[in-house]
Design an enzyme around this catalytic site. Structure first.
Site, PDB file in Angstrom:
ATOM      1  N   SER A  59      29.006 -24.476  -7.117  1.00  0.00           N
ATOM      2  CA  SER A  59      29.222 -25.777  -6.498  1.00  0.00           C
ATOM      3  C   SER A  59      29.074 -26.856  -7.552  1.00  0.00           C
ATOM      4  O   SER A  59      28.361 -26.676  -8.551  1.00  0.00           O
ATOM      5  CB  SER A  59      28.190 -26.022  -5.392  1.00  0.00           C
ATOM      6  OG  SER A  59      28.241 -27.365  -4.920  1.00  0.00           O
ATOM      7  N   TYR A 107      19.791 -25.429  -1.944  1.00  0.00           N
ATOM      8  CA  TYR A 107      21.218 -25.171  -2.177  1.00  0.00           C
ATOM      9  C   TYR A 107      21.603 -25.517  -3.613  1.00  0.00           C
ATOM     10  O   TYR A 107      22.232 -24.711  -4.307  1.00  0.00           O
ATOM     11  CB  TYR A 107      22.060 -25.983  -1.198  1.00  0.00           C
ATOM     12  CG  TYR A 107      23.547 -25.769  -1.333  1.00  0.00           C
ATOM     13  CD1 TYR A 107      24.159 -24.667  -0.744  1.00  0.00           C
ATOM     14  CD2 TYR A 107      24.343 -26.657  -2.053  1.00  0.00           C
ATOM     15  CE1 TYR A 107      25.529 -24.462  -0.863  1.00  0.00           C
ATOM     16  CE2 TYR A 107      25.712 -26.454  -2.183  1.00  0.00           C
ATOM     17  CZ  TYR A 107      26.293 -25.364  -1.585  1.00  0.00           C
ATOM     18  OH  TYR A 107      27.642 -25.161  -1.715  1.00  0.00           O
TER      19      TYR A 107
END
Length: 273
Positions: free
Chosen positions: A154, A168
């Site tokens: 990401s 995350y």
């Protein structure tokens, strides 16, 4: 077969996409089916995977899909998923480790259990599923046509930002580093390992911020290219890395983010007059 077809074809290749029923996983799975691959889709909700596989098969593409349940959030789940894959094929040309979780909360309230759960799925499960499937991946690999592993990172694993999703962002940074580590170790086996580092896309995970056109436009306004990602962005990157076109690429963290990874926001001297 035309030049472009030969360069980007994945015809006849066997692939597994975890978390392939929704979001970026479904986008990647769709691209592979359209380009001729035989794609297994797995997620915790097996009925969703079966339904999506049916929808992909209804496209009339040259590839095909099949869906079944698979959970990478525990050791037992990883072992069961690997066993299910081995029932369907004795080789695996493409593994896309897409399954992932997120959790958002203020720093003062962030739960211990949420940290562990996110890391278990996003990093631990990814690593152990790759290890379990390595014999199948190695069997499909060759000097002329390496096997391919794509991990889902990401932009949040590249840029120091959390927006409350502390586990995350840490997990995706770990995915990026693990990708480079495995790329180095697997090169001698003729297996490439790369990662996507997406920016904002519409998915179940980002529905809180992208579900409506108005919200999506607000998110897009912060992206240098002024839009959120589309399925074709994932399709192009997937086919590039999984086809002949990307056979010499390994250890790359590919930003699919509209420029977010280079949008540092710093102004050292421009405001000085």
């Amino acid at each position: 077969m035309s030049y472009l077809e030969e360069l980007f074809s994945v015809a006849g290749k066997k692939a597994l996409v975890t978390g392939g029923a929704t979001g970026i996983g479904r986008m990647a799975a769709t691209a592979l089916v359209e380009a001729g691959a035989e794609v297994m889709i797995a997620s915790r909700k097996g009925e969703d995977c079966e339904r999506v596989a049916g929808e992909l098969n209804a496209l009339g593409a040259s590839g095909k899909a099949e869906g079944f349940a698979g959970d990478v959030g525990s050791e037992e789940g990883v072992t069961a998923l690997a066993g299910e894959v081995k029932k369907h094929t004795d080789r695996l040309n493409i593994l896309i480790n897409n399954a992932g979780l997120s959790w958002g909360a203020p720093l003062e309230e962030f739960p211990y259990s949420a940290w562990a759960r996110v890391l278990n799925v996003n990093v631990t499960g990814l690593f152990h599923l790759t290890r379990e499937l390595l014999p199948l991946i190695s069997k499909a690999a060759s000097f002329e046509d390496p096997s391919r592993i794509i991990n889902l990172g990401s932009v949040m694993g590249t840029q120091p930002m959390a927006d409350g999703a502390y586990s995350y962002t840490a997990s995706k940074a770990a995915v990026h580093h693990l990708t480079r580590t495995l790329a180095n170790e697997f090169a001698g086996r003729f297996i490439t390992v790369n990662a996507f580092a997406p920016g904002p896309f519409q998915s179940r995970m980002t529905a809180f911020a992208t579900a409506t056109e108005e919200k999506a436009e607000i998110v897009a306004s912060h992206v240098p290219l002024r839009r959120i990602g589309s399925p074709s962005d994932i399709a192009g990157a997937t086919l590039y890395l999984c086809s002949k076109a990307g056979s010499y690429v390994t250890g790359a963290i590919l930003p699919i983010d509209g420029g977010e990874s280079i949008n540092h926001g710093m102004r050292l001297f421009k405001d000085v007059r």
